[in-house]
Scaffold this motif. Structure first.
Motif, PDB file in Angstrom:
ATOM      1  N   PRO A   7     158.022  45.417  52.916  1.00  0.00           N
ATOM      2  CA  PRO A   7     158.146  45.577  51.284  1.00  0.00           C
ATOM      3  C   PRO A   7     156.383  45.638  50.838  1.00  0.00           C
ATOM      4  O   PRO A   7     156.141  46.419  50.141  1.00  0.00           O
ATOM      5  CB  PRO A   7     158.739  44.485  50.785  1.00  0.00           C
ATOM      6  N   TYR A   8     155.611  44.695  51.532  1.00  0.00           N
ATOM      7  CA  TYR A   8     154.355  44.668  51.467  1.00  0.00           C
ATOM      8  C   TYR A   8     153.511  45.994  52.021  1.00  0.00           C
ATOM      9  O   TYR A   8     152.850  46.499  51.233  1.00  0.00           O
ATOM     10  CB  TYR A   8     153.692  43.414  51.933  1.00  0.00           C
ATOM     11  N   VAL A   9     153.878  46.516  53.172  1.00  0.00           N
ATOM     12  CA  VAL A   9     153.590  47.564  53.673  1.00  0.00           C
ATOM     13  C   VAL A   9     153.720  48.891  52.875  1.00  0.00           C
ATOM     14  O   VAL A   9     152.892  49.621  52.826  1.00  0.00           O
ATOM     15  CB  VAL A   9     153.667  47.768  55.122  1.00  0.00           C
ATOM     16  N   ALA A  10     155.091  48.902  52.378  1.00  0.00           N
ATOM     17  CA  ALA A  10     155.374  49.868  51.778  1.00  0.00           C
ATOM     18  C   ALA A  10     154.550  50.040  50.401  1.00  0.00           C
ATOM     19  O   ALA A  10     154.028  51.305  49.974  1.00  0.00           O
ATOM     20  CB  ALA A  10     156.797  49.820  51.256  1.00  0.00           C
ATOM     21  N   LYS A  11     154.117  48.956  49.906  1.00  0.00           N
ATOM     22  CA  LYS A  11     153.210  49.030  48.645  1.00  0.00           C
ATOM     23  C   LYS A  11     151.882  49.413  48.991  1.00  0.00           C
ATOM     24  O   LYS A  11     151.270  50.306  48.309  1.00  0.00           O
ATOM     25  CB  LYS A  11     152.740  47.805  48.007  1.00  0.00           C
ATOM     26  N   ILE A  12     151.202  49.297  50.332  1.00  0.00           N
ATOM     27  CA  ILE A  12     149.909  49.501  50.752  1.00  0.00           C
ATOM     28  C   ILE A  12     150.224  51.172  50.777  1.00  0.00           C
ATOM     29  O   ILE A  12     149.273  51.751  50.520  1.00  0.00           O
ATOM     30  CB  ILE A  12     149.591  48.969  51.943  1.00  0.00           C
ATOM     31  N   LYS A  13     151.112  51.536  51.521  1.00  0.00           N
ATOM     32  CA  LYS A  13     151.148  53.063  51.893  1.00  0.00           C
ATOM     33  C   LYS A  13     151.529  53.850  50.503  1.00  0.00           C
ATOM     34  O   LYS A  13     150.530  54.895  50.471  1.00  0.00           O
ATOM     35  CB  LYS A  13     152.581  53.210  52.810  1.00  0.00           C
ATOM     36  N   ALA A  14     152.040  53.333  49.542  1.00  0.00           N
ATOM     37  CA  ALA A  14     152.085  53.956  48.217  1.00  0.00           C
ATOM     38  C   ALA A  14     151.009  53.954  47.586  1.00  0.00           C
ATOM     39  O   ALA A  14     150.672  54.921  46.668  1.00  0.00           O
ATOM     40  CB  ALA A  14     153.260  53.323  47.594  1.00  0.00           C
ATOM     41  N   SER A  15     150.032  53.173  47.481  1.00  0.00           N
ATOM     42  CA  SER A  15     148.882  53.025  47.038  1.00  0.00           C
ATOM     43  C   SER A  15     147.902  53.870  47.204  1.00  0.00           C
ATOM     44  O   SER A  15     146.798  54.313  46.590  1.00  0.00           O
ATOM     45  CB  SER A  15     148.082  51.697  47.410  1.00  0.00           C
ATOM     46  N   GLY A  16     148.086  54.826  48.393  1.00  0.00           N
ATOM     47  CA  GLY A  16     146.970  55.515  49.055  1.00  0.00           C
ATOM     48  C   GLY A  16     145.873  55.135  49.482  1.00  0.00           C
ATOM     49  O   GLY A  16     144.810  55.802  49.810  1.00  0.00           O
ATOM     50  N   ALA A  17     145.965  54.029  49.916  1.00  0.00           N
ATOM     51  CA  ALA A  17     144.709  53.251  50.488  1.00  0.00           C
ATOM     52  C   ALA A  17     144.334  53.653  51.663  1.00  0.00           C
ATOM     53  O   ALA A  17     145.093  54.146  52.640  1.00  0.00           O
ATOM     54  CB  ALA A  17     144.756  51.651  50.657  1.00  0.00           C
ATOM     55  N   ASP A  18     143.077  53.727  52.043  1.00  0.00           N
ATOM     56  CA  ASP A  18     142.542  54.135  53.182  1.00  0.00           C
ATOM     57  C   ASP A  18     142.105  53.059  54.118  1.00  0.00           C
ATOM     58  O   ASP A  18     141.643  53.199  55.271  1.00  0.00           O
ATOM     59  CB  ASP A  18     141.376  55.282  53.162  1.00  0.00           C
ATOM     60  N   SER A  19     141.837  52.015  53.513  1.00  0.00           N
ATOM     61  CA  SER A  19     141.288  50.604  54.233  1.00  0.00           C
ATOM     62  C   SER A  19     142.010  49.401  53.535  1.00  0.00           C
ATOM     63  O   SER A  19     142.447  49.335  52.394  1.00  0.00           O
ATOM     64  CB  SER A  19     139.803  50.465  54.141  1.00  0.00           C
ATOM     65  N   VAL A  20     142.103  48.306  54.444  1.00  0.00           N
ATOM     66  CA  VAL A  20     142.596  47.038  53.831  1.00  0.00           C
ATOM     67  C   VAL A  20     141.693  46.055  54.227  1.00  0.00           C
ATOM     68  O   VAL A  20     141.226  45.812  55.527  1.00  0.00           O
ATOM     69  CB  VAL A  20     143.951  46.842  54.597  1.00  0.00           C
TER      70      VAL A  20
END
Length: 410
Positions: A216-229
């Motif tokens: 669920p956390y990774v899904a949020k990262i993916k949906a955000s359009g982030a290029d870096s974490v």
């Protein structure tokens, strides 16, 4: 007969006291069960390896060094129970690293214990708990930290990131306790000053060592359009986060503190993030220091894992040097000898224990993890991949001011 029975009953107690006097006991208070057990076990074996190294050279002031393992289950209250158990067994030195909530509790405990027990003082050596407060508002004469605090690490990491023009959208995910809070707040403050154009598209905190599926956390990262974490996650919280990222096909660059911990390299390889995961640390394999390479080979031969804690090497060797300098194993005298001590650190160069707050400063390295060249002989966790140096930060570039108001014993 009654006197003989009393004398016999006292023999085990007296024998324990005599044994304590013949050895230098270091109480290792860290997780040996539960979610943090993988990093705790590696830490314990690393300390044991260093104790064996010292003992092969005659110990410390001629006394054998013994590491006493004490399982705190990454719990502050359990840590205090274990600390008291260690003291009752004759331990005058304790060490701990995972995590900062435990470190805060131990700092308070040791200070109060020493105040109540003059002449029986205990020193606390911190090898990995990096909340800045421990060498600022909560600083203590009885606490020494060999790891760079999270602000120092973030200063170095963001100095590197500010020149990475490809970073446009950044996601923050961290563990929900004092250390995770310090990572996220420092990242936001420093990036705002150095790269105000970077958009922070997510800022997540999650329970410490309790998440078994990060999907669920990774899904949020993916949906955000982030290029870096940016993440300060360690132990299973990093490995499982990367596993979920691989399952979801998330391809971003990761800027981390503890990607090299147990399970981390395997997760990076499985996610096929070839030189897309960066780590800030005080040392890595593949720097080419001959003495460090010899140590690395010996550690791997014995335990089949790499050195994740160069700071433990610095801690143990400096402890021995301080005792030799003080010509004593009295914790007060050893502490005084450690203050301001300059030392040749494990991976080369000089480190200094700042007297003002007992924070150690040393060269720092940013490295990426991926395929290797002939210049990188060491792989990690049999993945075939290894660490490659991206940038070196000299000690003077890591120094941040402290708010510590140190109270010293009379």
């Amino acid at each position: 007969m009654r006197q003989w029975i009393i004398a016999a009953a006292l023999l085990p107690v007296l024998g324990g006291v005599a044994l304590a006097q013949e050895t230098v006991k270091i109480g290792y208070i860290d997780p040996l069960s539960g979610g943090g057990a993988s990093v705790g076990e590696v830490g314990f074996k690393t300390f044991q390896f260093l104790a064996d190294e010292l003992n092969a050279k005659g110990g410390i002031l001629g006394k054998k060094v013994e590491i006493v393992p004490l399982d705190n289950k990454t719990n502050p209250q359990e840590s205090l129970i274990q600390a008291q158990k260690a003291i009752d067994a004759g331990v005058r030195y304790i060490t701990q690293g995972n995590g900062s909530s435990v470190a805060g509790a131990l700092t308070d405990f040791v200070a109060k214990y020493n105040e109540r027990n003059p002449g029986k003082e205990v020193l606390y050596f911190n090898y990995a708990a990096v909340d800045p407060v421990l060498t600022n508002a909560k600083c203590s004469f009885w606490h020494f930290r060999w790891d760079a605090n999270s602000d120092i690490k973030m200063e170095a990491l963001t100095n590197y990131m500010k020149s990475a023009s490809a970073i446009k959208k950044l996601y923050l995910i961290n563990q929900d306790y004092s250390f995770g809070e310090s990572v996220r707040s420092a990242a936001k403050t420093m990036l705002k000053a150095k790269r105000p154009d970077i958009q922070i598209v997510g800022d997540e905190l999650h329970p410490l060592l309790k998440i078994t599926d990060f999907a669920p956390y990774v899904a949020k990262i993916k949906a955000s359009g982030a290029d870096s974490v940016i993440t300060g996650n360690w132990g299973q919280d990093f490995a499982l986060l990367l596993k979920a990222s691989a399952d979801a096909g998330l391809k971003v660059n990761w800027y981390t503190y503890y990607a090299g911990g147990t399970g981390g390299p395997t997760a990076i390889k499985q996610a096929n993030l070839n030189h897309q995961v960066f780590q800030i640390a005080e040392g890595i394999p593949n720097l080419g220091n001959p003495a460090a390479d010899t140590f690395e080979k010996a550690l791997r031969a014995k335990y089949d894992f790499s050195l994740f804690y160069p700071r433990v090497v610095n801690e143990m060797r400096m402890f021995a040097a301080a005792a030799e300098k003080a010509k004593s194993l009295d914790p007060v005298k050893v502490a005084a000898a450690l203050e301001g001590m300059e030392f040749d650190v494990y991976d080369g160069g000089k480190g200094t224990m700042r007297k003002d707050d007992h924070q150690f400063f040393q060269p720092m390295y940013i490295a990426s993890f991926g395929d290797r060249t002939e210049k990188e002989p060491f792989d990690e966790e049999k993945t075939g991949w290894g660490w490659r140096l991206a940038a070196k930060i000299e000690p003077e570039q890591t120094i941040l001011p402290t708010t510590c108001k140190m109270e010293r014993p009379n």
